[in-house]
Design a protein around this motif. Sequence first.
Motif: not given
Length: 213
Positions: A5-6, A9, A113
């Motif tokens: 998910h990072d 971000k 995340s």
Amino acid sequence: MIDNHDATKRNLLPLTGVILAGGRSRRMGKDKALLKVSGKTTIERITNIVTKTCQKTLIISNDIDKYQFLNKKIVKDMYVGKGPLAGIHAGLRAANTEWCFFIANDMPLITRSIVFDLYEISKEYSQCDAIVPRVKGRIHPLCAFYKTSALRKVESCLEKEELKMSNFLSKINVHEVVEKPLYEKGYSEEELDRIFFNMNEPCDYRKVLEVFK
């Protein structure tokens, strides 16, 4: 371990990230914060995550020398020996942002995340005093957001020797983030189990090491 998910971000959140480095590590038998995970101490790993996520990072510890290697501001408890609630107090008192993100030093699998996504989910609950995850029925008050305006209520509990986190949470306006909105963000049950894993005993430490093999 890759945090899928990072990648999206990028920006720092308008938060003070507060790492609670207290605790006696009785069940572990040695200092949890200084255990090595994939070449880094657990507190170094957590500090790196928080630094890349929040605008400001604080370490709460009464042993300043032990954590000088992190090159972060270290804040002592005002109420020494009063447990994690004293750490919450010290962090809120030292912060200069409206909200703080608190994380205990026994959660080395936390990701950037999850902090970003919890923050995003919680925006509509900004009138609350705290935003606290609850995963599989277990609440995580030491991986949570607290508003600095809750400081007086923390002080009141400490002055009255009401030291349980559950007691403090019962006195403030709390929004609990359960699994559903996190599933909608793309997290699996397995991922959430891993992210919110608490490393308290030697067997837990071995499980964490397995993640990084």
